[in-house]
Design a protein around this motif. Sequence first.
Motif, PDB file in Angstrom:
ATOM      1  N   SER A 398       0.860  -1.181   0.000  1.00 25.02           N
ATOM      2  CA  SER A 398       0.000   0.000   0.000  1.00 25.02           C
ATOM      3  C   SER A 398       0.897   1.232   0.000  1.00 25.02           C
ATOM      4  O   SER A 398       1.716   1.412   0.907  1.00 25.02           O
ATOM      5  CB  SER A 398      -0.912   0.008   1.233  1.00 25.02           C
ATOM      6  OG  SER A 398      -1.765   1.145   1.226  1.00 25.02           O
ATOM      7  N   ASN A 399       0.752   2.064  -1.038  1.00 24.25           N
ATOM      8  CA  ASN A 399       1.579   3.265  -1.196  1.00 24.25           C
ATOM      9  C   ASN A 399       0.840   4.514  -0.740  1.00 24.25           C
ATOM     10  O   ASN A 399      -0.355   4.668  -1.015  1.00 24.25           O
ATOM     11  CB  ASN A 399       1.954   3.472  -2.667  1.00 24.25           C
ATOM     12  CG  ASN A 399       2.935   2.461  -3.189  1.00 24.25           C
ATOM     13  OD1 ASN A 399       3.677   1.840  -2.430  1.00 24.25           O
ATOM     14  ND2 ASN A 399       2.962   2.277  -4.507  1.00 24.25           N
ATOM     15  N   SER A 400       1.566   5.419  -0.081  1.00 21.61           N
ATOM     16  CA  SER A 400       1.020   6.732   0.292  1.00 21.61           C
ATOM     17  C   SER A 400       2.120   7.762   0.152  1.00 21.61           C
ATOM     18  O   SER A 400       3.218   7.587   0.693  1.00 21.61           O
ATOM     19  CB  SER A 400       0.509   6.722   1.737  1.00 21.61           C
ATOM     20  OG  SER A 400      -0.566   5.837   1.911  1.00 21.61           O
ATOM     21  N   PHE A 401       1.804   8.855  -0.549  1.00 22.59           N
ATOM     22  CA  PHE A 401       2.777   9.919  -0.756  1.00 22.59           C
ATOM     23  C   PHE A 401       2.138  11.260  -0.400  1.00 22.59           C
ATOM     24  O   PHE A 401       0.971  11.486  -0.716  1.00 22.59           O
ATOM     25  CB  PHE A 401       3.248   9.943  -2.217  1.00 22.59           C
ATOM     26  CG  PHE A 401       3.632   8.584  -2.754  1.00 22.59           C
ATOM     27  CD1 PHE A 401       4.465   7.743  -2.037  1.00 22.59           C
ATOM     28  CD2 PHE A 401       3.130   8.139  -3.969  1.00 22.59           C
ATOM     29  CE1 PHE A 401       4.814   6.486  -2.518  1.00 22.59           C
ATOM     30  CE2 PHE A 401       3.463   6.890  -4.468  1.00 22.59           C
ATOM     31  CZ  PHE A 401       4.313   6.056  -3.741  1.00 22.59           C
ATOM     32  N   GLY A 402       2.895  12.143   0.249  1.00 21.20           N
ATOM     33  CA  GLY A 402       2.302  13.382   0.730  1.00 21.20           C
ATOM     34  C   GLY A 402       3.071  14.629   0.340  1.00 21.20           C
ATOM     35  O   GLY A 402       4.276  14.578   0.052  1.00 21.20           O
ATOM     36  N   PHE A 403       2.367  15.772   0.340  1.00 20.80           N
ATOM     37  CA  PHE A 403       3.020  17.066   0.157  1.00 20.80           C
ATOM     38  C   PHE A 403       4.203  17.169   1.121  1.00 20.80           C
ATOM     39  O   PHE A 403       4.135  16.729   2.269  1.00 20.80           O
ATOM     40  CB  PHE A 403       2.044  18.204   0.454  1.00 20.80           C
ATOM     41  CG  PHE A 403       1.079  18.511  -0.664  1.00 20.80           C
ATOM     42  CD1 PHE A 403       1.039  17.776  -1.834  1.00 20.80           C
ATOM     43  CD2 PHE A 403       0.187  19.580  -0.539  1.00 20.80           C
ATOM     44  CE1 PHE A 403       0.141  18.081  -2.852  1.00 20.80           C
ATOM     45  CE2 PHE A 403      -0.710  19.894  -1.548  1.00 20.80           C
ATOM     46  CZ  PHE A 403      -0.738  19.145  -2.708  1.00 20.80           C
ATOM     47  N   GLY A 404       5.273  17.774   0.643  1.00 26.14           N
ATOM     48  CA  GLY A 404       6.495  17.828   1.425  1.00 26.14           C
ATOM     49  C   GLY A 404       7.469  16.739   1.031  1.00 26.14           C
ATOM     50  O   GLY A 404       8.595  16.693   1.514  1.00 26.14           O
ATOM     51  N   GLY A 405       7.019  15.829   0.147  1.00 21.77           N
ATOM     52  CA  GLY A 405       7.887  14.769  -0.331  1.00 21.77           C
ATOM     53  C   GLY A 405       7.886  13.518   0.502  1.00 21.77           C
ATOM     54  O   GLY A 405       8.764  12.665   0.365  1.00 21.77           O
ATOM     55  N   HIS A 406       6.895  13.342   1.380  1.00 22.43           N
ATOM     56  CA  HIS A 406       6.815  12.145   2.225  1.00 22.43           C
ATOM     57  C   HIS A 406       6.378  10.943   1.399  1.00 22.43           C
ATOM     58  O   HIS A 406       5.364  10.992   0.697  1.00 22.43           O
ATOM     59  CB  HIS A 406       5.803  12.354   3.356  1.00 22.43           C
ATOM     60  CG  HIS A 406       6.111  13.525   4.225  1.00 22.43           C
ATOM     61  ND1 HIS A 406       7.042  13.484   5.233  1.00 22.43           N
ATOM     62  CD2 HIS A 406       5.609  14.786   4.245  1.00 22.43           C
ATOM     63  CE1 HIS A 406       7.099  14.647   5.838  1.00 22.43           C
ATOM     64  NE2 HIS A 406       6.237  15.460   5.253  1.00 22.43           N
ATOM     65  N   ASN A 407       7.108   9.839   1.508  1.00 22.00           N
ATOM     66  CA  ASN A 407       6.773   8.601   0.800  1.00 22.00           C
ATOM     67  C   ASN A 407       6.720   7.447   1.791  1.00 22.00           C
ATOM     68  O   ASN A 407       7.653   7.263   2.578  1.00 22.00           O
ATOM     69  CB  ASN A 407       7.833   8.276  -0.253  1.00 22.00           C
ATOM     70  CG  ASN A 407       8.065   9.403  -1.231  1.00 22.00           C
ATOM     71  OD1 ASN A 407       7.145   9.845  -1.902  1.00 22.00           O
ATOM     72  ND2 ASN A 407       9.304   9.875  -1.315  1.00 22.00           N
ATOM     73  N   VAL A 408       5.635   6.677   1.758  1.00 18.53           N
ATOM     74  CA  VAL A 408       5.483   5.531   2.655  1.00 18.53           C
ATOM     75  C   VAL A 408       4.944   4.345   1.873  1.00 18.53           C
ATOM     76  O   VAL A 408       4.008   4.487   1.075  1.00 18.53           O
ATOM     77  CB  VAL A 408       4.522   5.845   3.829  1.00 18.53           C
ATOM     78  CG1 VAL A 408       4.341   4.605   4.707  1.00 18.53           C
ATOM     79  CG2 VAL A 408       5.038   7.008   4.657  1.00 18.53           C
ATOM     80  N   THR A 409       5.520   3.184   2.109  1.00 15.09           N
ATOM     81  CA  THR A 409       4.976   1.930   1.594  1.00 15.09           C
ATOM     82  C   THR A 409       4.861   0.931   2.736  1.00 15.09           C
ATOM     83  O   THR A 409       5.804   0.762   3.518  1.00 15.09           O
ATOM     84  CB  THR A 409       5.866   1.336   0.484  1.00 15.09           C
ATOM     85  OG1 THR A 409       5.892   2.239  -0.624  1.00 15.09           O
ATOM     86  CG2 THR A 409       5.315  -0.003   0.006  1.00 15.09           C
ATOM     87  N   LEU A 410       3.698   0.300   2.842  1.00 13.27           N
ATOM     88  CA  LEU A 410       3.456  -0.764   3.805  1.00 13.27           C
ATOM     89  C   LEU A 410       3.365  -2.082   3.056  1.00 13.27           C
ATOM     90  O   LEU A 410       2.778  -2.140   1.969  1.00 13.27           O
ATOM     91  CB  LEU A 410       2.155  -0.523   4.571  1.00 13.27           C
ATOM     92  CG  LEU A 410       2.046   0.772   5.379  1.00 13.27           C
ATOM     93  CD1 LEU A 410       0.627   0.952   5.913  1.00 13.27           C
ATOM     94  CD2 LEU A 410       3.050   0.790   6.521  1.00 13.27           C
ATOM     95  N   ALA A 411       3.934  -3.140   3.628  1.00 12.48           N
ATOM     96  CA  ALA A 411       3.884  -4.460   3.011  1.00 12.48           C
ATOM     97  C   ALA A 411       3.125  -5.432   3.917  1.00 12.48           C
ATOM     98  O   ALA A 411       3.402  -5.510   5.119  1.00 12.48           O
ATOM     99  CB  ALA A 411       5.287  -4.988   2.755  1.00 12.48           C
ATOM    100  N   PHE A 412       2.160  -6.141   3.327  1.00 12.97           N
ATOM    101  CA  PHE A 412       1.355  -7.128   4.041  1.00 12.97           C
ATOM    102  C   PHE A 412       1.467  -8.466   3.302  1.00 12.97           C
ATOM    103  O   PHE A 412       1.682  -8.490   2.089  1.00 12.97           O
ATOM    104  CB  PHE A 412      -0.120  -6.719   4.083  1.00 12.97           C
ATOM    105  CG  PHE A 412      -0.388  -5.407   4.732  1.00 12.97           C
ATOM    106  CD1 PHE A 412      -0.710  -5.346   6.092  1.00 12.97           C
ATOM    107  CD2 PHE A 412      -0.373  -4.216   4.013  1.00 12.97           C
ATOM    108  CE1 PHE A 412      -0.982  -4.137   6.708  1.00 12.97           C
ATOM    109  CE2 PHE A 412      -0.643  -2.999   4.611  1.00 12.97           C
ATOM    110  CZ  PHE A 412      -0.942  -2.959   5.973  1.00 12.97           C
ATOM    111  N   LYS A 413       1.274  -9.554   4.017  1.00 15.09           N
ATOM    112  CA  LYS A 413       1.217 -10.855   3.354  1.00 15.09           C
ATOM    113  C   LYS A 413       0.192 -11.755   4.000  1.00 15.09           C
ATOM    114  O   LYS A 413      -0.232 -11.537   5.149  1.00 15.09           O
ATOM    115  CB  LYS A 413       2.588 -11.521   3.329  1.00 15.09           C
ATOM    116  CG  LYS A 413       3.076 -12.073   4.651  1.00 15.09           C
ATOM    117  CD  LYS A 413       4.415 -12.799   4.455  1.00 15.09           C
ATOM    118  CE  LYS A 413       4.876 -13.473   5.742  1.00 15.09           C
ATOM    119  NZ  LYS A 413       6.157 -14.186   5.575  1.00 15.09           N
ATOM    120  N   LYS A 414      -0.208 -12.767   3.276  1.00 20.81           N
ATOM    121  CA  LYS A 414      -1.175 -13.724   3.785  1.00 20.81           C
ATOM    122  C   LYS A 414      -0.570 -14.451   4.976  1.00 20.81           C
ATOM    123  O   LYS A 414       0.598 -14.874   4.949  1.00 20.81           O
ATOM    124  CB  LYS A 414      -1.585 -14.690   2.686  1.00 20.81           C
ATOM    125  CG  LYS A 414      -2.836 -15.489   3.002  1.00 20.81           C
ATOM    126  CD  LYS A 414      -3.248 -16.371   1.826  1.00 20.81           C
ATOM    127  CE  LYS A 414      -3.751 -15.603   0.624  1.00 20.81           C
ATOM    128  NZ  LYS A 414      -5.051 -14.939   0.854  1.00 20.81           N
TER     129      LYS A 414
END
Length: 416
Positions: A398-414
Amino acid sequence: MTDLIRKRVVVTGVGAITPIGNTPAEYWEGLVSGRNGISEITLFDASRHACRIAGEVKNYDPHDYMDRKEAKRMDRFSQFAVSAAKQALADAQLTINDLNAEQVGVIIGSGVGGLKVMEEQQTVYLNRGPDRCSPFMIPMMIANMAAGLTAIHTGAKGPNSCSVTACAAGSNSIGDAFRLIQGGYAQAMICGGAEAAITPLSLAGFAACKALSFRNDDPAHASRPFDKNRDGFVMGEGAGILILEEMQHAISRGARIYAEIVGYGMTCDAYHITSPVPGGEGAARAIQLALKDAGITPEMVSYINAHGTSTPANDSTETAAMKRALGDHAYKVAISSTKSMTGHLLGGSGGIEAVATVLAIANDRLPPTINLENPDPECDLDYVANVSRVARVEVALSNSFGFGGHNVTLAFKKHV
């Protein structure tokens, strides 16, 4: 923290207040059916605004979750957070009591907090003077109050915090909660994001910086991620909450497990206040860091819930970032932007999109990207266009990017 002492963390409960459904079941049904949540704004008179459409939460009654006095002393974003948190706890069948309260924490992010209250109280100040401002103004508007009030309403006395990283806030909050459980600082965390920024001033501000869609005559087709004719994002509101638990704690109490959270990557573009760095270098590094943290290879990724805002800059840049991070496997991964249905919840988006991601894993079904009618040549990956898809989902991002240049990725698995 070394790998030897990291605790495994699982998702045991979800809560969702969204423009396409006010429970996790309604939200999921809305996602897989491709329901549109965008319509003309009814929360205030938007007739003077260049943009007059949004993804409003409809048929929501805060009194289903709190009494009238409590609701009156909360901004709408906090109401959403508390409501979704109570849903998630009930879903997880997790009871907070004197024995475990100090081991259950809360991290709920928000991009702007109580903007509605701030605007209303500014009007009071200008028209009636400073003595008439509400004594509840400050605790209603500050962004951390979603987390604080959730703790008050649930009795969670463990770690409590709030990420305010624009549109990455919800995902940062989930990632930070993940880290706390990994490190043994909590047994369970209530985490996610909440936002209620569909207000006159907010709408005017986002319109002024040319971020919004102005497709007022066709709201149902305004949010169109990865489409050649996209013209901006559509504001949304709501909250998405996960219950994260240390795996053995969850197993010992017989909890149902939706998925395991296994990776968290965050970076900064260090480039521009609103625009992503060309080529998606910062976003690609966040994806790569999440994969490294999880100990998984690009070829193991089945699905990505994209940030997918429907802005000209984001969608092509995110596509480039996914190619950069995953290599040739990017063309084999199913990707969708659920913002096509809900609009963009700003700090709440990472919360509801994490819920969508774990439900995709649990149900082996992929939500679609609706309104993808004329694909942008620069966006040439598999975006699960218009219709949901049945598919085995082993690993999802799941990707999320924000003003200010913030980048986050979360990884999930079964979970196995």
